[in-house]
Design an enzyme around this catalytic site. Structure first.
Site, PDB file in Angstrom:
ATOM      1  CB  SER A  52      -0.955   0.009   1.197  1.00 32.03           C
ATOM      2  OG  SER A  52      -2.029  -0.876   0.965  1.00 32.03           O
ATOM      3  CE  LYS A  55      -4.684   1.679  -0.619  1.00 28.21           C
ATOM      4  NZ  LYS A  55      -4.182   0.424  -0.077  1.00 28.21           N
ATOM      5  CB  SER A 107      -4.446   1.501   3.902  1.00 26.73           C
ATOM      6  OG  SER A 107      -3.571   1.088   2.886  1.00 26.73           O
TER       7      SER A 107
END
Length: 329
Positions: A52, A55, A107
């Protein structure tokens, strides 16, 4: 006795083997957040899954390709996204700003999908934007296949590239505000107070912003922006099980070994061929005492006499670690 010695030797060998394997798999880097220079690292250019931490780039590309107050109708595909979620419902209307907070603090893969559909026209179109921007910044170890960081064999980056991603993104004031927020009250249908998963931001250790990540393949991934006095650094670890502690240790090590020093004071300096260089502000760098003695200054001047500027480079071990456009007189 011989058997006992053999057993001890075997146990030690196995221990060293597993330690070596862990080191070989791990990757980390610490960079100067102002210049992007690598301060310390291990396997920092190895291409690995970043989960993640993807992101960070998703947020920046979404910010640059939409307005924060844009309203997004959540599609069924976005709401049903695999993995971590902020529990968006099909058909509800959410602003880009709220989606960005859900993306960075919690997230949310559903937030990533919804932002991609909105800002890119489609998830595929948005991923193209992510890759184009990575190419523009010469993030040569980076390739995206999705906006969330879900595992894909081709979805890879490196600790170094990821640190540069965070450095680039932090220059955007909207990203900085969101990534440094500890908690945010959501106004989604399943609204609640979102607490930032990056716990170092709450521990008074100088951590200001960052992003967490995890998949079974990538392991734990973590990016942290630290500030202490006038020193600013970014730490990234990939596949590091003890990442919270490692980030604090790496930050403390750099803050102990490096200082921001004035390398050149502002003013006018005489160079070759009767050229005078004017620095309108001092040049300050985050360097160690040992490095300070190894710096070299090189002024690049055009042969065209009508060009009234040059480039002042500062080299360390034949690498330009700083450059600035300067006025010639």
């Amino acid at each position: 006795m011989k058997l006992a010695k053999f057993a001890i030797a075997f146990a030690v060998s196995v221990t060293f083997y597993f330690l070596f394997q862990q080191v070989a798999k791990a990757s980390y880097v610490v960079i100067d957040a102002d210049t992007g220079r690598t301060l310390i690292g291990n396997n920092e250019h190895a291409r690995m899954p970043i989960a993640s931490l993807t992101k960070i780039w998703t947020a920046l590309v979404a910010i640059e390709n939409s307005d924060l107050d844009d309203e997004v109708v959540i599609s069924r595909e976005a709401a049903m996204s695999e993995g971590s979620s902020i529990y968006l419902e099909p058909g509800e209307v959410v602003t880009v700003e709220t989606l960005l907070y859900g993306l960075m603090l919690r997230s949310g893969n559903d937030a990533a999908y919804a932002l991609a559909e909105h800002a890119g026209g489609s998830v595929e179109g948005f991923v193209d934007l992510m890759n184009e921007k990575a190419m523009y910044y010469r993030l040569n170890q980076t390739y995206f296949t999705n906006p969330s960081g879900l595992h894909h064999d081709l979805h890879l980056s490196s600790a170094y590239d990821t640190a540069q991603m965070l450095r680039i993104a932090l220059a955007n004031k909207d990203f900085y505000k969101i990534a440094s927020t500890i908690q945010y009250k959501s106004n989604t249908k399943n609204g609640t107070v979102w607490l930032n998963k990056h716990r170092l931001l709450r521990e008074q250790v100088g951590a200001v912003a960052g992003k967490t990540g995890f998949t079974k393949v990538a392991g734990r991934t973590l990016a942290t922006y630290f500030e202490r006095d006038d020193e600013r650094i970014i730490v990234v670890t990939l596949n590091e099980a003890n990442d919270w502690q490692v980030h604090k240790q790496l930050a403390n090590q750099v803050f102990e070994e490096y200082d921001v020093k004035t390398i050149v004071r502002k003013g006018k300096y005489k160079a070759a061929n009767n050229v005078t260089v004017e620095l309108k502000k001092p040049i300050k760098l985050l360097i160690s005492n040992e490095e300070e003695d190894q710096l070299r200054h090189v002024l690049h001047v055009s042969r065209n006499k009508d060009v009234k500027y040059g480039i002042w480079h500062i080299f360390l071990n034949d690498e330009s670690i700083y450059s600035e456009k300067v006025t010639l007189k």
